[in-house]
Structure formats: structure tokens, C-alpha cells
Design a protein around this motif. Structure first.
Motif, PDB file in Angstrom:
ATOM      1  N   PHE B  90       0.755  -1.433  -0.010  1.00  7.67           N
ATOM      2  CA  PHE B  90      -0.231   0.099   0.086  1.00  7.67           C
ATOM      3  C   PHE B  90       0.884   1.308   0.047  1.00  7.67           C
ATOM      4  O   PHE B  90       0.560   2.294  -0.447  1.00  7.67           O
ATOM      5  CB  PHE B  90      -0.814  -0.077   1.204  1.00  7.67           C
ATOM      6  CG  PHE B  90      -1.994  -1.094   1.127  1.00  7.67           C
ATOM      7  CD1 PHE B  90      -3.246  -0.816   0.247  1.00  7.67           C
ATOM      8  CD2 PHE B  90      -1.874  -2.070   1.888  1.00  7.67           C
ATOM      9  CE1 PHE B  90      -4.230  -1.903   0.482  1.00  7.67           C
ATOM     10  CE2 PHE B  90      -3.044  -3.164   1.790  1.00  7.67           C
ATOM     11  CZ  PHE B  90      -3.998  -3.034   1.139  1.00  7.67           C
ATOM     12  N   LEU B  91       2.076   1.269   0.625  1.00  6.76           N
ATOM     13  CA  LEU B  91       2.723   2.474   0.978  1.00  6.76           C
ATOM     14  C   LEU B  91       3.995   2.580   0.167  1.00  6.76           C
ATOM     15  O   LEU B  91       4.804   3.603  -0.030  1.00  6.76           O
ATOM     16  CB  LEU B  91       2.965   2.532   2.414  1.00  6.76           C
ATOM     17  CG  LEU B  91       1.951   2.702   3.319  1.00  6.76           C
ATOM     18  CD1 LEU B  91       2.151   2.596   4.729  1.00  6.76           C
ATOM     19  CD2 LEU B  91       0.846   3.508   2.936  1.00  6.76           C
ATOM     20  N   LEU B 133       0.328   7.242   9.705  1.00  9.23           N
ATOM     21  CA  LEU B 133      -0.452   6.904  10.893  1.00  9.23           C
ATOM     22  C   LEU B 133      -0.252   5.447  10.969  1.00  9.23           C
ATOM     23  O   LEU B 133       0.120   4.972  12.059  1.00  9.23           O
ATOM     24  CB  LEU B 133      -1.872   7.110  10.593  1.00  9.23           C
ATOM     25  CG  LEU B 133      -2.953   7.001  11.459  1.00  9.23           C
ATOM     26  CD1 LEU B 133      -2.821   7.941  12.622  1.00  9.23           C
ATOM     27  CD2 LEU B 133      -4.327   6.729  11.111  1.00  9.23           C
ATOM     28  N   LEU B 134      -0.018   4.526   9.904  1.00 14.84           N
ATOM     29  CA  LEU B 134       0.121   3.281   9.872  1.00 14.84           C
ATOM     30  C   LEU B 134       1.431   3.014  10.597  1.00 14.84           C
ATOM     31  O   LEU B 134       1.592   2.196  11.455  1.00 14.84           O
ATOM     32  CB  LEU B 134      -0.025   2.595   8.628  1.00 14.84           C
ATOM     33  CG  LEU B 134       0.168   1.189   8.438  1.00 14.84           C
ATOM     34  CD1 LEU B 134      -0.969   0.499   9.428  1.00 14.84           C
ATOM     35  CD2 LEU B 134       0.033   0.647   6.988  1.00 14.84           C
ATOM     36  N   ASP B 166      -5.976  -1.377  14.748  1.00  9.66           N
ATOM     37  CA  ASP B 166      -6.789  -0.072  14.556  1.00  9.66           C
ATOM     38  C   ASP B 166      -5.900   0.756  13.597  1.00  9.66           C
ATOM     39  O   ASP B 166      -6.465   1.434  12.627  1.00  9.66           O
ATOM     40  CB  ASP B 166      -7.003   0.613  15.773  1.00  9.66           C
ATOM     41  CG  ASP B 166      -7.980  -0.304  16.846  1.00  9.66           C
ATOM     42  OD1 ASP B 166      -9.065  -0.866  16.193  1.00  9.66           O
ATOM     43  OD2 ASP B 166      -7.773  -0.277  18.014  1.00  9.66           O
ATOM     44  N   PHE B 167      -4.467   0.803  13.691  1.00  3.65           N
ATOM     45  CA  PHE B 167      -3.567   1.673  12.912  1.00  3.65           C
ATOM     46  C   PHE B 167      -3.747   0.933  11.516  1.00  3.65           C
ATOM     47  O   PHE B 167      -3.877   1.789  10.539  1.00  3.65           O
ATOM     48  CB  PHE B 167      -1.979   1.471  13.437  1.00  3.65           C
ATOM     49  CG  PHE B 167      -1.934   2.609  14.622  1.00  3.65           C
ATOM     50  CD1 PHE B 167      -1.744   3.861  14.257  1.00  3.65           C
ATOM     51  CD2 PHE B 167      -1.771   1.994  15.917  1.00  3.65           C
ATOM     52  CE1 PHE B 167      -1.399   4.737  15.423  1.00  3.65           C
ATOM     53  CE2 PHE B 167      -1.510   3.084  17.107  1.00  3.65           C
ATOM     54  CZ  PHE B 167      -1.284   4.367  16.798  1.00  3.65           C
ATOM     55  N   LEU B 172      -5.052   2.466   6.626  1.00  2.00           N
ATOM     56  CA  LEU B 172      -5.182   1.996   5.213  1.00  2.00           C
ATOM     57  C   LEU B 172      -6.630   2.668   4.716  1.00  2.00           C
ATOM     58  O   LEU B 172      -6.608   2.887   3.421  1.00  2.00           O
ATOM     59  CB  LEU B 172      -5.417   0.497   5.062  1.00  2.00           C
ATOM     60  CG  LEU B 172      -3.994  -0.366   5.314  1.00  2.00           C
ATOM     61  CD1 LEU B 172      -4.479  -1.745   4.900  1.00  2.00           C
ATOM     62  CD2 LEU B 172      -3.022   0.292   4.306  1.00  2.00           C
ATOM     63  N   GLN B 173      -7.536   2.871   5.323  1.00  2.00           N
ATOM     64  CA  GLN B 173      -8.690   3.538   4.959  1.00  2.00           C
ATOM     65  C   GLN B 173      -8.205   5.192   4.629  1.00  2.00           C
ATOM     66  O   GLN B 173      -8.618   5.518   3.345  1.00  2.00           O
ATOM     67  CB  GLN B 173      -9.802   3.986   5.905  1.00  2.00           C
ATOM     68  CG  GLN B 173     -10.764   2.713   6.278  1.00  2.00           C
ATOM     69  CD  GLN B 173     -11.737   2.732   7.438  1.00  2.00           C
ATOM     70  OE1 GLN B 173     -12.506   3.419   7.463  1.00  2.00           O
ATOM     71  NE2 GLN B 173     -11.183   1.901   8.572  1.00  2.00           N
TER      72      GLN B 173
END
Lengths: 318, 638
Positions: B90-91, B133-134, B166-167, B172-173
Motif C-alpha cells: 500500500f505504501l 499513521l500506520l 486499529d492503525f 489504510l482507509q
């Protein structure tokens, strides 16, 4: 996986061999065209003219569409056949041995529903018989896998129970594993499948039903009862499924699934030594496991722990 | 002469024909809406996360170098594998894809920017803040530990008690929002902003691949967003979508995850296909073989990509009918993929192949990716997959596809377009060193993992027992990973050394450029094309070259160019979402501090974040910003 010991594993292995053969042929074609092109069509230092700009070739393109399609069909037909064959879970087969497998963080529970016997970590089965499994989990997802006997199947929470079946024609001990990430000790959630003769299997079932025994020292027996048997069950005691059944733990293949019992010390250590290793440092052996620490949480002294280990090591099935 | 004549007629003064406030330094980067600068932002941010993911990979391989290793503990290892997978997908690689799409697509279609420059900036900043954030999870109580697939119930609060997951869900959202925005933006850009004459069937393959990728993003990302929202509700608001004992279903998560997750694989690989389809014709000096079949193969792959998600779930217990159908549909993908492989090979057939660094990566891609493809077909056979599933065979397969496919493709693309993005050629010698160390390291690392899987080594194990013949192969694999790391370091050195050279790359540095980006200066001016070019065929620039022209025929006279204004609002909106997400995540925590408790438990932090975001949106809606114009005088350098 590469040395299949049962029909289920053989069916997988045959498909692997077929698919790998097709794929090696494909790779050889691609690699040789690539090698030829890269050697033959390198740009030479003096090359200035423009290469011919080819748009495509209908014939060639049809060729490399149709040939892969044929290869896919060649692989798809036996695949579909094998999928439906693997769908036979023997759950209504009167001759099959029914075993209810329950995954726990990080141990395996095996209930022989027709015999009223429950055990843990060692799955004892009669050689050659179809075993009909019913798989579920008490906590997170696990996956029940004995590489040399069969492919794997997930253990889902109750309500989404899975069924499947395999058999082990040859007697022997096979290594089983958990294949679905289930927490820190996922890699240590091993078990053994012991395939034995039918007579031996009957004998094993009977001895599993014999009454529970306790340590000879009354004080230690009391401690064992109040500290251990609140979660674990033995012999004819009712099983709460909250911790592995201890019946005949001294004759199992391993302690905690991963400390292999081997009196010669080649592949592991003697059972007593393994039990001591385990009871003195459960979190070290299997990080994140749910058993309270005998010393810290249950206030057992080192001597008491050793005593219990000795008792358990001597608790064998005849 | 025609051009000169046109520039002599000054156009009537325009309302916004004034110079605009130009930001400098950091403020320039935070407020930019220029696709070329956003591309560079994507590249640096993606590169940073790629580096983090790579370090995680090295730590994982060190832990697995020998049996019963104690270098890492089990919990840390699970956090590392989760973050390695999530970060890389994703990143790491997706932003680098977006970097290349941003840098190249508007240039290749002859446009001056993307359709929605403001959204483009918003997409980047939400991605960045989601990613930050992640990764904050490492220092805020523990990273997610349930695998990048986050299967329930392992990912529920009962079994994963820290805020790690939660992270994952909230990070991811937020990052996914950026991807979705980016996808929509590129769809609109490619549909509406092609230069005159560039019909769909004259678009460069990279544009086609990005177009189809964006379409997949549009359909696949909402699925994961819904899944993540449901999981967030389960974890933070005690809902029970995935709690089987309360009437939910834990298998449902797997379906939602993979109906996104499989198309995601094609979101990753199709742009790589596009890059390879640009690099190979350039360095073979020959047009792409079978252009139209390439286009249809790409569309077919995207379509089939949505029909195969359950092949990740053969051992979940779906029953023989589902397993048979998904087996066959998966195998079918081999056909269009095979078409592509042969088309590339036959593009080089009869050409004049030059082994520059980008082409080395592209040529290395073909056999490597083919190996990943054939193991994919092997995995598609469900009864065989009962054995392969969740073993190192699968780990080997998807690394062959993602690293051997996508990452090699990205390297090819980065070396190829670097001069266009930065005006400087990367050093060829160092580039070749990068290629050889990386690809040898790659095969050392992952080829042996096929055999580890076949011998029964499950994936995601933090260590393994001795005497299973796993030891030597794992050692080789770890050595290979180190070599890949060396390759990356050489690449970074190359970037550093190149950045210290003067920006003197010519417009067409590879000399055989075929598409529009090579017709303008390197790096291009902020308006890209002084005059929109007229496209007269596939490989527009090549067509002009073969007709004896040095430049494109313009499709319009020189006139004032409308530019979007720089703005800080996208940045502020993302900061707001970031604060809101952090606040929501900790809304049920007991802080033991009256003020903190008051702020978080009453959702005040969440509210502040949302006020910033929606306030910025309101500001954007209420105050019209018509942008500004670059006058023809400035274009002519007067």
C-alpha cells in the motif's frame, strides 16, 4: 509433500507433477525464444538503418492464444476431477473413523466421537482406514495440515465447520502443522499423526478409557488436582476442552507438540527432560501460549514442578 | 515560420492574466498542484516507505537465517511480517506507480496537467498521512500483528489487544482514499485530456495500462474500504460483523478482503506491463508487436481479475463446486498474460536491441515474471493448492510476481523516465550494477523458497525446528536478501551522485523515444506543452521522426495557458483526517488523565479533525479560484 504417504497427498502430488511438466515446457519455450532474440538481435555499433516496423502477425497471435488454451484445458480437466474427488468427506461412511479436530492457540484437540475418547497433540489412527474429520476452532483460525498425508483444511469457528477426509495406508509417524497464522506460536503449533495397526488402535482406545491415575505423593497429588486438573482432563474424567487432555502423556511423541521425545537424544530429548523444560518455562518454549505459568501463576515450587514432570513422564499407556 | 507569425498577434488581455504568488522551499512542495512535482512527492514518500518495508524484510530474513533463532521474538516477528506486507503493497510500490503515472501520463497524452490538479494533491496527502499513521503504530503501543490479510478473528480485539490493527484499519482507509482519488483522476484525465488526434487506439501502452489500472482501483478499493470500516466497527464500537458466535461470519472478511485483494495484484502488475511495453520498443527501435492484442489482453486480465478472488481461499472450505470454478477461471488468466509475454519477445525479434539499464530491467523482467506466472497456474489447481497454500511456495510465487514483475518494471521505468523527471541521466555503470546485484539477489532469495514450500515450511512462522532440511535453503535465501539490499544501496548512491550533476539531459535522451514526453524539454516546463501537439498515429513522436520532422506539428497557436493555483487546502484536509482518525482510534481508551480522557472519550479530537477537513472543503467551495494564466510573452521568453 514431495513424499506422499496416502491417496489424498498422492492426488495432489500427481497434479503438481502434471502442472510442473507443462510449466517447464512453457518456460523452456519462453527462455529459448528470449535467449535467441537477445543474442541474435543485439544492436551493432554501426547499425543506423531503421528496423522494419512490424505491426503484428495474426497467425502467430492466434497460435500463442490457442496453445495456452489447450494447455489450460489439459490441466483443468484432471483438476476438476480431483477437486470433486477431494470433496468426498466420508462423513456418512459407516466404516470411517470419525474424528472431531479442534484447533486451540496453540494445540490440537482430537475427539473420537464414536469411541468417547479425547486426546491432544498425537492423532492415533488405524492404518488404511478412511478418517472422517470435522474441523473447527475454539479461538482464531488454524489450518490442519499433515503434508505427507494430505492437503490442508482450515478450522473455522463453530457454525462454519469444515469436513474432509484422508487415510494413511502405511504405519508410521507423520508430522502435522498449523498452516494459518494464529498468533506468536503459530510456527510451533505442530502435532503428530500415528498410523498403527487396527489391533493396536483398539488397544489404544481401551487404555485411553482406563481410570485416571494421580501422583503417589498425596501432597503432590492434591496440588496436581487443584492446580492442573481444573483445566486439564485425564482418563475417564470429563473433558472441558480448555486444555490438552493429559491421558498417557508419557507415551506421546512430543511435549507441547514441538519438544520431540527421543530417548536416544538424537532428534530430541527424553520425555522427562522435555516435560521439565516445558513446565519450567512455558512462555519460552511456546510464546503467547495460554497456560498459566506453574511457578509464577500457580505458586508451585521447583521441586513440585519436577515431581509433576516425573509423574507425567511415567504416565504411559500400556 | 507559422509559429512565429502566430506569436506576433498578441491575444486579448485576459481577466486572470496576471502573475501569481509563487511559493518557495517547503511551502512550494506543500501547496503544489503540478503533476510533475506531485510525482516527485509520490516518489520520495513511496521510496521512504519502500525503504522501511525493505528493512523489515531484512530483519525477517535475519531471524530465519537458522533454525530456532532468537534474534527476534515471536510477537515482533508477526508485527514485522504484517507491516512488511502492508507497507510494501500500500505504501511502497503503489506510490511509486503513482509517481510514474503522474510524471508520465499527462506528457504522453499531450496534456498540460491532470484533469483535477487539486484532487491530485489531495490524493497524495491523504496517502502520505495514512501511511504515516500506520507506521506510527511502531512507537504508539505496537504494530498490527495479524498479517497483511488481517484475518478475523485473529485481528479482533479479543486476540489482538493492542491498537496495532486499529492503525492498520484506519491508516489504510485514509491511504486508500488517496488511491481512489488518484484512480478517478487518471480515468478522467485519460478520457478527457488527450491531445487532438490521439484516439484510444493510439494511446501509448503505459497510458492504456494506467487507464485500466485506474478502472480496477475504482471497483476494487471500495470493497476494501467497506471491509476496513466493518472491522473498525467490530474493534472500536463492538459490532459483530465478523463474530461467528454473535451471528456474524469470520469467513466473510476473507471474501471482502480478497475481492479487493486479487484485483489489487493486477493494480500492481498492469502498470509494470505498461512500462515494459514502453521500454522494450524504444530500445529495440521497433513498434510494439501486436498493439491491439496487448490492449485487449490487458482488459481481459482486468476483467478476469475480479472473477478469481476465491483462489486465495481453496482451503477455507468453500466446497468442490466453488473450488472447481475458481480453479478454471484462474488458469484462464494465463492466456492473456502469455499473449503479452510473446508480444514482447516478438517486439525484439528483428529489432536492434540496446542494453541500457532500463532495458536490462525490462529484459530481466520477462523470464522472471514468467516464472512467477507459471507457479501461479500451478497454484490455481485447487487440489495441488491444498498442499501449496500458506507455504513458502506461495511466498516465492507472489514475490516473483511482485518483485520479479512489478519492482523490476518500476526500476526499468525509473531509469527510463528519470531524465524526463529530473533532467539528469542516471549513471549507466551504477545502473547496471544495480540490475545485476538486485536480480541475482532476488533469485537467490526467492528461487529456493519454492523448495522450502514443497518441503513443508509454512509461511509466517517466526522460526522453525531443526532436522527438516530447511536450514541450508533458508541461509541461501537470507544471503540473497542481503544482496538485494546491496542493489538498493547502489541505486540510492546513483540517485545521490546524479543529483549533484548539472541538469543537462536532452529532450530525447535515449535518442529513440517514440512518445510525446520526449518532444519537450527535460524536465518539462510547468505548462508541459507550449502548444498542444497534433497526434498523427501510434508512437506519435516516432511517426514524426520517420517523416523527417524534428518536432511535433502543433494543434493550436501559441496563446495564454491557464494554470491552476497552488493551494494548501489538500494538505490541511489530510491533516484533519489524520487527527480525526487518531482521535477515533483512542476514543475508548482510559488515559488516567482527566484532560486527555475528556478530549478523546468525548470524540472531541475526532471532531477537531473533522472540522479542519470539512472547514477546508467549505473554504474550497465558497471561494472560487479561477487559477491564473501564463501569457504568450512569457512562453516566448520575452
Amino acid at each position: 509433500m514431495l513424499r506422499p504417504q496416502g491417496p489424498a497427498a498422492e492426488s495432489s502430488f500427481d497434479l503438481m507433477k502434471l502442472s510442473i511438466t507443462i510449466m517447464i515446457v512453457v518456460l523452456l519455450i519462453v527462455f529459448s525464444i528470449a535467449a535467441y532474440v537477445l543474442v541474435r538481435f543485439r544492436r551493432k555499433p554501426d547499425q543506423r538503418e531503421m528496423p522494419e516496423q512490424v505491426e503484428g502477425s495474426f497467425k502467430l497471435e492466434v497460435l500463442w492464444t490457442v496453445i495456452p488454451l489447450i494447455l489450460v484445458v489439459v490441466l483443468a480437466v484432471p483438476t476438476v476431477k480431483a477437486v470433486f474427488a477431494a470433496g468426498n468427506d466420508h462423513s456418512n461412511d459407516k466404516n470411517a473413523i470419525k474424528v472431531k479436530v479442534t484447533g486451540h492457540q496453540y494445540w490440537w484437540e482430537f475427539q473420537y466421537t464414536d469411541y468417547g475418547v479425547t486426546t491432544a497433540q498425537d492423532l492415533v489412527i488405524p492404518a488404511g482406514k478412511d478418517i472422517a474429520f470435522e474441523l473447527s476452532t475454539k479461538d482464531v483460525l488454524h489450518s490442519f495440515w499433515v503434508p505427507s498425508l494430505s492437503g490442508k483444511m482450515d478450522t473455522n469457528p463453530d457454525g462454519t465447520t469444515n469436513r474432509f477426509s484422508f487415510s494413511a495406508p502405511n504405519e508410521g509417524v507423520y508430522r502435522g502443522k498449523c498452516a494459518e497464522l494464529c498468533g506468536p506460536s503459530h510456527g510451533f503449533m505442530e502435532f503428530k499423526v500415528k498410523s498403527v495397526s487396527e489391533a493396536e488402535f483398539e488397544k489404544w482406545v481401551n487404555s485411553m478409557k482406563s481410570p485416571a491415575v494421580l501422583p503417589e505423593d498425596p501432597a503432590l497429588a492434591e496440588k496436581f488436582k487443584s492446580q492442573c486438573l481444573t483445566c486439564h482432563a485425564m482418563g475417564d474424567m470429563p473433558d472441558m476442552s480448555s486444555a490438552p487432555n493429559l491421558t498417557g502423556i508419557g507415551s506421546r511423541e512430543s511435549v507441547a507438540g514441538i519438544l520431540l521425545n527421543d530417548d536416544t537424544g538424537v532428534d530430541g530429548a527424553p520425555v522427562l527432560e522435555n516435560l521439565k523444560t516445558w513446565l519450567h518455562d512455558t512462555q519460552g518454549v511456546k510464546p503467547g501460549n495460554k497456560m498459566p505459568d506453574p511457578k509464577k501463576d500457580m505458586n508451585l515450587s521447583d521441586e513440585e514442578i519436577d515431581g509433576i514432570a516425573e509423574f507425567l513422564a511415567g504416565y504411559t499407556l500400556d | 515560420m507559422a509559429q512565429a507569425a502566430q506569436s506576433l498577434n498578441p491575444s486579448p488581455p485576459l481577466r486572470h492574466d496576471h502573475s501569481v504568488k509563487r511559493h518557495t522551499g517547503l511551502m512550494d512542495w506543500i501547496t503544489t498542484v503540478d503533476h510533475k512535482k506531485i510525482a516527485i512527492l509520490y516518489l520520495w514518500a513511496g521510496g521512504l516507505f519502500f525503504g522501511i518495508g525493505g528493512l523489515e524484510a531484512i530483519l525477517i530474513r535475519i531471524q530465519l537465517i537458522k533454525p530456532m533463532n532468537t534474534f527476534l521474538d515471536a510477537q515482533t516477528f508477526n508485527e514485522l511480517i504484517t507491516m512488511h506486507g502492508t507497507t510494501m503493497i500500500f505504501l511502497g510500490v503503489m506510490p511509486v506507480i503513482f509517481a510514474l503515472m503522474n510524471a508520465v501520463i499527462p506528457l504522453q497524452i499531450g496534456a498540460r496537467d491532470v484533469a483535477f490538479p487539486f484532487l491530485n494533491a489531495l490524493g497524495f496527502w491523504t496517502f502520505l498521512f495514512g501511511g504515516v499513521l500506520l507506521n506510527l503504530s511502531w512507537i504508539m503501543g505496537g504494530a498490527p500483528d495479524a498479517g497483511w490479510t488481517s484475518y478475523t478473528p485473529l485481528s479482533t480485539t479479543q486476540y489482538s489487544g493492542t491498537h496495532g490493527v486499529d492503525f492498520y484499519t484506519i491508516g489504510l482507509q485514509i491511504a486508500g482514499l488517496g488511491t481512489l482519488i488518484g484512480g478517478i483522476n487518471f480515468l478522467a484525465t485519460i478520457i478527457t485530456m488527450r491531445a487532438p488526434g490521439m484516439s484510444f487506439m493510439r494511446m501509448p501502452m503505459f497510458v492504456w495500462a494506467s487507464f485500466i489500472t485506474s478502472a480496477i482501483i475504482l471497483f476494487a478499493f471500495p470493497a476494501i474500504t467497506v471491509g476496513l470500516v466493518l472491522l473498525t466497527f467490530d474493534r472500536i464500537l463492538e459490532a459483530n460483523f465478523f463474530d461467528t458466535s454473535a451471528g456474524g461470519n469470520s469467513v466473510l472478511w476473507q471474501h471482502i478482503f480478497w475481492i479487493f485483494g486479487h484485483p489489487e495484484v493486477y493494480i500492481l502488475i498492469l502498470p509494470a506491463f505498461g512500462i515494459i511495453s514502453e521500454v522494450i520498443p524504444t530500445f529495440a527501435r521497433k513498434r510494439l508487436f501486436g498493439y491491439s492484442s496487448m490492449v485487449f489482453a490487458t482488459i481481459l486480465i482486468a476483467f478476469l481479475g475480479f472473477m478469481v478472488w476465491a483462489h486465495h481461499m481453496f482451503t477455507t472450505g468453500l466446497g468442490p463446486v466453488a473450488n472447481a470454478l475458481f480453479s478454471v477461471s484462474t488458469m484462464l488468466i494465463a492466456v492473456p498474460t502469455g499473449i503479452k509475454i510473446f508480444n514482447w519477445l516478438f517486439t525484439m525479434w528483428g529489432g536492434q536491441v540496446r542494453f541500457t539499464t532500463p532495458n536490462l530491467f525490462a529484459v530481466g523482467f520477462i523470464p522472471t515474471f514468467t516464472m512467477g506466472g507459471v507457479t501461479g497456474v500451478m497454484l490455481a489447481s485447487a487440489p495441488a493448492d491444498f498442499q501449496f497454500h500458506d507455504t513458502y511456495f506461495v511466498v516465492a510465487h507472489f514475490h516473483y510476481v511482485i518483485v520479479g514483475g512489478l519492482v523490476l518494471g518500476l526500476f526499468a521505468g525509473l531509469h527510463y523516465w528519470w531524465p524526463k523527471m529530473f533532467g539528469r541521466m542516471l549513471n549507466e555503470t551504477l545502473g547496471k550494477w544495480t540490475f545485476w546485484t538486485f536480480i541475482i539477489g532476488f533469485h537467490l532469495t526467492f528461487f529456493v523458497q519454492h523448495f522450502l514450500g514443497l518441503m513443508g515450511m509454512q509461511r509466517r512462522v517466526f522460526t522453525y525446528l531443526p532436522n527438516q532440511q530447511f536450514d541450508l535453503l533458508n541461509l541461501i535465501s537470507t544471503i540473497g536478501a542481503g544482496l538485494m539490499g546491496v542493489g538498493m544501496l547502489i541505486f540510492l548512491t546513483n540517485i545521490f551522485l546524479t543529483s549533484r550533476k548539472p541538469a543537462d539531459a536532452p529532450d530525447d535522451p535515449w535518442e529513440d523515444g517514440r512518445t510525446l514526453e520526449w518532444t519537450i524539454s527535460s524536465p518539462p516546463p510547468e505548462y508541459n506543452f507550449k502548444q498542444t501537439p497534433l497526434v498523427r498515429g501510434l508512437d506519435a513522436f516516432w511517426k514524426e521522426k520517420t517523416s523527417g520532422h524534428k518536432t511535433m506539428t502543433p494543434a493550436e497557436p501559441v496563446g495564454p495557458i491557464h494554470m491552476p493555483s497552488a493551494t494548501i487546502l489538500p494538505f490541511l484536509m489530510s491533516v484533519g483526517i489524520f487527527i480525526a482518525g487518531l482521535g477515533f482510534m483512542f476514543s475508548r481508551d482510559d488515559f488516567g488523565n482527566a484532560f486527555m480522557g475528556f478530549m478523546f472519550n468525548n470524540y472531541l479530537v475526532t471532531a477537531i479533525g473533522l472540522v479542519i477537513t470539512f472547514g477546508s472543503m467549505l473554504l474550497r467551495s465558497l471561494y472560487d479560484d479561477h487559477g491564473w494564466h501564463i501569457g504568450p510573452e512569457e512562453l516566448e521568453g520575452r
